[in-house]
Write an enzyme that holds these catalytic residues in place. Sequence first.
Site: not given
Ligand SMILES: NC(=O)c1ccc[n+]([C@@H]2O[C@H](COP(=O)([O-])OP(=O)(O)OC[C@H]3O[C@@H](n4cnc5c(N)ncnc54)[C@H](O)[C@@H]3O)[C@@H](O)[C@H]2O)c1
Length: 469
Positions: A119, A152
């Site tokens: 993000s 995006e």
């Molecule tokens: N949550 C939102 O609203 C949102 C929206 C758009 C973008 N994002 C972006 O998406 C990304 C993920 O966010 P999220 O909210 O899903 O996080 P989250 O914490 O819910 O999920 C992250 C996942 O990645 C896994 N993980 C960590 N290290 C890993 C590795 N080395 N290999 C494989 N899996 C691994 C974790 O176990 C976890 O399940 C971030 O970059 C965030 O900025 C989030």
Amino acid sequence: MAVESVGVVGLGTMGAGIAEVFARAGLDVVGVEADEAALSRGRGHLERSLGRAVERGKLAPDEREAILGRVRLTTDRAELAGADLVVEAIPEVMAFKSALFDDLDRICKPEAILATNTSSLPVTKIAASTGRPGRVVGLHFFNPAPVMRLVEVVRTVVTEPGVAEEMAELARRLGKTPVVVGDRAGFVVNRLLLPYLNHAALLLEQGVATRDGIDTVMRQGAGLPMGPFALLDLIGLDTSYEVMEVLYDETRDRRHAPAPGLRELVAAGRLGRKSGHGFYGPEEAPAQAPPKGTPLTFRVVGDDELAGRLEAAGFKQAAEPDVLLHVGLAATGEREVRVNLVGEGVAEVAPSLHATAEGAADLMRVLGRTPVVCRQRAGLVAEALLYPYLNDAVRMYDSGYAGIEDIDAAMRLGCGYPAGPFEMLESIGLERVRDGLRELHAEYREPAYAPAPLLEELIAAGLTAFPRR
Ligand SMILES: NC(=O)c1ccc[n+]([C@@H]2O[C@H](COP(=O)([O-])OP(=O)(O)OC[C@H]3O[C@@H](n4cnc5c(N)ncnc54)[C@H](O)[C@@H]3O)[C@@H](O)[C@H]2O)c1
């Protein structure tokens, strides 16, 4: 190259949804998690989401089985070797992401495209941690990924020609609307949305209106799906704080410095819905409207129609009235109250220092509007929050970062807004927004509130809409 097999790394909130989106569109998906426990949580996310779709009758049970059959879950990254595209959705920490991309670069075939769902981190920096920076892009999905239509697509200065377009085409295949943009902090949606939310937190700190008042003005008055504080609670105050920091780092625009109140709440562990308490507490009832007051004599300056409607409702005009309503004008004297009608449902009510708001608030209730009491500051709440956002959108377009249709589509689809900023600007009126910005600039002396030169130019040319290409 047509993308047929996709890898998704990280099956948390976003990754599980992204894997579902690909599998629903008929692509083969390899989902990779860090360990077995996280993998089974990821499987849980996916199964629950598809289960809900079946319960709501939106998906047939055999389709669910077919979708699940296309997703292979593993903790072994080596299984990504055959993927045409890998989308990363691990936590927002640069060191984690660069280490992962370094590894993906070694595992994946040379022609594979590597994408990040970040993000706020620079996609260019993530790309630079691989030996194929030309085939690394951002694919920024919104939460929840299976529902939100916007993606995006972020290209960098080193992205090979055609790669971003190919990702945009893929997004369309998934039933999404892509917007292709460059690598600037916040891309389109967060760059325009977060400063508005931060500004709302500052208005609250300055006591311009209450939390409920500000949320009411923006939801019920401006017609947005949620007020800024409800939305901050949903996004998470910690996430919002971090995105503001990243924006500030890039722009050095003091409006992007996180509001001190956000920092305090985050430090206190009040992170929003995820911690059960943010700007709103866990079981707070919506504020009840107080009972209607007794009829009053009134006078209105600046809006004959309003005067007529109050008379029709049984109130009497008087030379020395109980309440003197100033519509869109400063209220200075005794019994003088500035009133600003917002949309169909709200009236901002700002008494002079010699007056109280109650009488005017009662009159507004009689007209079917929810009164929101504000301090008399430029733009009160609605214009103070909305106009700088619209101005930012004009500057964004004028900088060549994104097109008018793309910005409008991004804000409609990414935030669920009823209209994009250019559509809003045109429906409010270019001159009215320009004049409101001048008033804000004159009071706050904030350089970014000066009307965008392009806005002034269009008005000078007698235009009422932005020319679309
Ligand atoms: N949550 C939102 O609203 C949102 C929206 C758009 C973008 N994002 C972006 O998406 C990304 C993920 O966010 P999220 O909210 O899903 O996080 P989250 O914490 O819910 O999920 C992250 C996942 O990645 C896994 N993980 C960590 N290290 C890993 C590795 N080395 N290999 C494989 N899996 C691994 C974790 O176990 C976890 O399940 C971030 O970059 C965030 O900025 C989030």
